[in-house]
Design a protein around this motif. Sequence first.
Motif, PDB file in Angstrom:
ATOM      1  N   SER A 194       0.812  -1.219   0.000  1.00 25.95           N
ATOM      2  CA  SER A 194       0.000   0.000   0.000  1.00 25.95           C
ATOM      3  C   SER A 194       0.842   1.264   0.000  1.00 25.95           C
ATOM      4  O   SER A 194       0.361   2.335  -0.379  1.00 25.95           O
ATOM      5  CB  SER A 194      -0.928   0.015   1.225  1.00 25.95           C
ATOM      6  OG  SER A 194      -0.165  -0.057   2.418  1.00 25.95           O
ATOM      7  N   GLU A 195       2.110   1.146   0.430  1.00 19.11           N
ATOM      8  CA  GLU A 195       2.975   2.326   0.511  1.00 19.11           C
ATOM      9  C   GLU A 195       4.174   2.219  -0.434  1.00 19.11           C
ATOM     10  O   GLU A 195       5.228   2.793  -0.184  1.00 19.11           O
ATOM     11  CB  GLU A 195       3.437   2.536   1.953  1.00 19.11           C
ATOM     12  CG  GLU A 195       2.277   2.815   2.909  1.00 19.11           C
ATOM     13  CD  GLU A 195       2.729   3.062   4.336  1.00 19.11           C
ATOM     14  OE1 GLU A 195       3.947   2.926   4.621  1.00 19.11           O
ATOM     15  OE2 GLU A 195       1.875   3.391   5.175  1.00 19.11           O
ATOM     16  N   ILE A 196       4.029   1.469  -1.517  1.00 20.58           N
ATOM     17  CA  ILE A 196       5.116   1.368  -2.489  1.00 20.58           C
ATOM     18  C   ILE A 196       5.340   2.727  -3.132  1.00 20.58           C
ATOM     19  O   ILE A 196       4.409   3.521  -3.317  1.00 20.58           O
ATOM     20  CB  ILE A 196       4.825   0.296  -3.560  1.00 20.58           C
ATOM     21  CG1 ILE A 196       6.089  -0.001  -4.382  1.00 20.58           C
ATOM     22  CG2 ILE A 196       3.659   0.703  -4.469  1.00 20.58           C
ATOM     23  CD1 ILE A 196       5.996  -1.232  -5.255  1.00 20.58           C
ATOM     24  N   THR A 197       6.589   3.018  -3.447  1.00 20.50           N
ATOM     25  CA  THR A 197       6.935   4.312  -4.031  1.00 20.50           C
ATOM     26  C   THR A 197       7.534   4.110  -5.427  1.00 20.50           C
ATOM     27  O   THR A 197       7.967   3.022  -5.788  1.00 20.50           O
ATOM     28  CB  THR A 197       7.949   5.066  -3.152  1.00 20.50           C
ATOM     29  OG1 THR A 197       9.234   4.439  -3.242  1.00 20.50           O
ATOM     30  CG2 THR A 197       7.504   5.092  -1.694  1.00 20.50           C
ATOM     31  N   PRO A 239      -0.709  10.318  -3.022  1.00 22.64           N
ATOM     32  CA  PRO A 239      -1.964   9.711  -3.510  1.00 22.64           C
ATOM     33  C   PRO A 239      -1.688   8.708  -4.627  1.00 22.64           C
ATOM     34  O   PRO A 239      -0.791   8.910  -5.450  1.00 22.64           O
ATOM     35  CB  PRO A 239      -2.755  10.916  -4.024  1.00 22.64           C
ATOM     36  CG  PRO A 239      -2.196  12.094  -3.279  1.00 22.64           C
ATOM     37  CD  PRO A 239      -0.746  11.784  -3.061  1.00 22.64           C
ATOM     38  N   LEU A 240      -2.445   7.616  -4.650  1.00 26.13           N
ATOM     39  CA  LEU A 240      -2.204   6.548  -5.608  1.00 26.13           C
ATOM     40  C   LEU A 240      -2.208   7.052  -7.046  1.00 26.13           C
ATOM     41  O   LEU A 240      -1.370   6.638  -7.850  1.00 26.13           O
ATOM     42  CB  LEU A 240      -3.245   5.434  -5.446  1.00 26.13           C
ATOM     43  CG  LEU A 240      -3.066   4.218  -6.375  1.00 26.13           C
ATOM     44  CD1 LEU A 240      -1.711   3.554  -6.147  1.00 26.13           C
ATOM     45  CD2 LEU A 240      -4.194   3.214  -6.162  1.00 26.13           C
ATOM     46  N   VAL A 290       6.602  10.341 -11.346  1.00 23.38           N
ATOM     47  CA  VAL A 290       7.747   9.777 -10.631  1.00 23.38           C
ATOM     48  C   VAL A 290       7.983  10.540  -9.332  1.00 23.38           C
ATOM     49  O   VAL A 290       9.077  10.496  -8.759  1.00 23.38           O
ATOM     50  CB  VAL A 290       9.026   9.792 -11.504  1.00 23.38           C
ATOM     51  CG1 VAL A 290       8.863   8.848 -12.690  1.00 23.38           C
ATOM     52  CG2 VAL A 290       9.358  11.201 -11.972  1.00 23.38           C
ATOM     53  N   GLY A 291       6.947  11.218  -8.853  1.00 22.59           N
ATOM     54  CA  GLY A 291       7.045  11.906  -7.581  1.00 22.59           C
ATOM     55  C   GLY A 291       7.607  13.313  -7.704  1.00 22.59           C
ATOM     56  O   GLY A 291       7.621  13.910  -8.785  1.00 22.59           O
ATOM     57  N   GLY A 346       4.158  20.147  -8.434  1.00 20.66           N
ATOM     58  CA  GLY A 346       5.567  19.790  -8.487  1.00 20.66           C
ATOM     59  C   GLY A 346       5.848  18.343  -8.824  1.00 20.66           C
ATOM     60  O   GLY A 346       7.006  17.904  -8.799  1.00 20.66           O
ATOM     61  N   TYR A 347       4.799  17.572  -9.136  1.00 18.89           N
ATOM     62  CA  TYR A 347       5.019  16.177  -9.535  1.00 18.89           C
ATOM     63  C   TYR A 347       5.569  16.128 -10.958  1.00 18.89           C
ATOM     64  O   TYR A 347       5.082  16.824 -11.856  1.00 18.89           O
ATOM     65  CB  TYR A 347       3.722  15.380  -9.448  1.00 18.89           C
ATOM     66  CG  TYR A 347       3.292  15.072  -8.032  1.00 18.89           C
ATOM     67  CD1 TYR A 347       3.823  13.983  -7.344  1.00 18.89           C
ATOM     68  CD2 TYR A 347       2.372  15.881  -7.374  1.00 18.89           C
ATOM     69  CE1 TYR A 347       3.437  13.700  -6.042  1.00 18.89           C
ATOM     70  CE2 TYR A 347       1.984  15.611  -6.062  1.00 18.89           C
ATOM     71  CZ  TYR A 347       2.521  14.517  -5.402  1.00 18.89           C
ATOM     72  OH  TYR A 347       2.147  14.245  -4.116  1.00 18.89           O
ATOM     73  N   VAL A 348       6.570  15.268 -11.150  1.00 17.64           N
ATOM     74  CA  VAL A 348       7.260  15.166 -12.437  1.00 17.64           C
ATOM     75  C   VAL A 348       6.798  13.901 -13.168  1.00 17.64           C
ATOM     76  O   VAL A 348       6.657  12.836 -12.562  1.00 17.64           O
ATOM     77  CB  VAL A 348       8.791  15.120 -12.220  1.00 17.64           C
ATOM     78  CG1 VAL A 348       9.524  14.852 -13.527  1.00 17.64           C
ATOM     79  CG2 VAL A 348       9.274  16.425 -11.588  1.00 17.64           C
TER      80      VAL A 348
END
Length: 565
Positions: free
Chosen positions: A346-349, A369-370, A377-378, A445-447
Amino acid sequence: MTTPLTASYACGTDREPLITQTLGDFFDAMAARQGEHAALVSRHQGRRLSYAELRREVDTLASAMLRSGLRKGDRVGIWAHNGVEWVLMQLATAKVGIILVNINPAYRTSEVEYALNKVACRALVTMPSFKTSDYLAMLRELAPELDRCAPGELRAARLPELRLVVTLGDAEQPGMLRFADWNARGSADDPAVAEAAAALDAHEPINIQFTSGTTGFPKGATLTHNNILNNGYFIGEAMKLTAADRLCIPVPLYHCFGMVLGNLACFTHGATIVYPNDAFDPLATLQAVQDEACTGLHGVPTMFIAMLDHPRFKAFDLSTLRTGIMAGSPCPTEVMKRVVRDMHLSEITIAYGMTETAPVSCQSSTDTPLEKRVSTVGRVQPHLEVKIIDPQTGDVVPRGSPGELCTRGYSVMHGYWGDADKTREVIDAEGWMHTGDLATMDAEGYVNIVGRIKDMVIRGGENVYPREIEEFLYRHPQVQDVQVVGVPDAKYGEELCAWIIPKPGAAPTEDDIRDFCKGQIAHYKIPRYIRFVQSFPMTITGKVQKFKIREAMKQELGLRDAETA
C-alpha cells in the motif's frame, strides 16, 4: 515568460541536514548503536549477520586489502551477483578509500576488457561462473598469463594494470586467490584500517558505475561518499524505513538500484537487508518475503509482473509487506494497481534518476496519492533542485509543458572517470546535470517522464544505448551500415531492433548476426529483431530518421507503445 510559481522548477526541502560523514564512519556508528540487530540475510548462501558481525567482517576485509598493497584511490572491480561478499566489498572499500568498480555480470570479454582498462583496475573479485557465463574462462582469454603467475603478481598484455584476481569459488585456480584466503590475510583489529579511514573526505570518489552513451563506449560515472550515502538516506526516508523494516532486494547490486536504493537505504536506517537469491527468481523472492516477514520489496516492473503471474503466487502470505520501490523502467499503471492490491504494498513508491545522479532525484513517498504514484515519478528529493528546460534555448518551460529534465545538488556525480570533455557535455557551468529525458511538471511539483531526447532504450530495467551496439555490429565483416532502435514490448517494456545494410555481395542471416554477438556483448544487448534493408529513411540533410524505423517496425509487428507512468 514564466514566473516562479508557474515555472517548471522545484527545490527540495532542507529541513534535515545532509550527512557529512564518510560511508565507513556512518556504518560504524550504526553498528555501534545496534550491534545485535540483524543487518543482512543472504538466503541462498545460508548466512545471517548482525550489524556487529558485519562490521567485523568488513574490517577484516579492509585489512586484507591494505595488506595486499591496495591503497586509497586504487580501483577494485567486482564482477558478481548478489551475496554477502558483494556488500562486504561495498563497505570495506569505502572504509579505506578504495574505489569500488561495479562490473555488470552480463558483460562479456570485450566489455570487461574495456571496463577494467578504462579505470585501470588493480584488482578484480569475480564469481567463477553463472549459468552459461564462464567468468574465469573469459579472464583467461584476456589474461593467459594467469596460468603462469603467482596470485597478486599478474602482468597481462591486454590488462596491463590488473595485478590481483580473487575468485569467489571454492576451488583453487592458477594465478588467482580464493576470497576466503584473501580475507584470511586481514584482521578485524588492524590499526591500519582506522588510520586509512581517518584520512578520508566524504567528497572523495568511492564508486564507479559504467553507463553507456552516444559515443558507443561506456563511461565511468564516478560517485562519492556524499553522493550515495545521502541519496540512500533520503530514499529510505521517503519509504519511512526504520530498524523494524526488513527489505527484500532481488534487484542487482552492481546497479544503483541494489547498492543505493537497497543496501544504503537500509544501512542508513538500521534496517535489515534480505537477499532472496544471487539473481532474480520470482519463486525465491516470494518465498523470502513470506519466510523472512519482509516489510519492503524492490523491483523493476518485469519482476513484479513475474511474481504476480507466477502459478504459485496465491500460495504465499505477503501480508507483512508495506513499502518498496518500483523503478528502472516505465511503471505500467495496471501493474502498480495489482501490486498495491494483491501484494499488500500500500505504501510502495516510485523513484526516478540516473547513475550520474547517485541515482534518485525524484521519488514519490508512502503518502503520495495513488493516482500520483501511478502517473508520475514523484517530486524532487531533499537538498536537490530540478528544472525542465527548452533543449534549444535553455529557458525554463511553464508547468505542464515538456522539456529536458535537469537536476542539481549533492547527488550529481564527481564526473566521468578520465573524461572531462564528456563530463562537461552533461554537467553545465552552473552544476546542472542534463538528463536527456523529456518531462513535465504539474502545479504540485510532480514530475512525469514523457520521453527521451537521448536514444536510450530501457529493456527490463537495463539501460541500453543503441550507438554502442551499432559500433559493435559495424565490426561484422558482412555489415555495411546498421541502425538500432527500441520497439515496444509487453514483457520488457522495450526490445532492440537492428536494421542492417549488408556489404555488396554479402547475404548475412539473422543467426550470423546473433552468433557474432554471443559471448562478446551482454545478452540483453543482442537485438531481438533483425532486418536486412537496402537503405534507411533519411532527412534531406542526410540524417537517419530513427523514429521512422521504429514506426515501421511497430506497424510490421502490430505493436503499440507500452503504457508508461
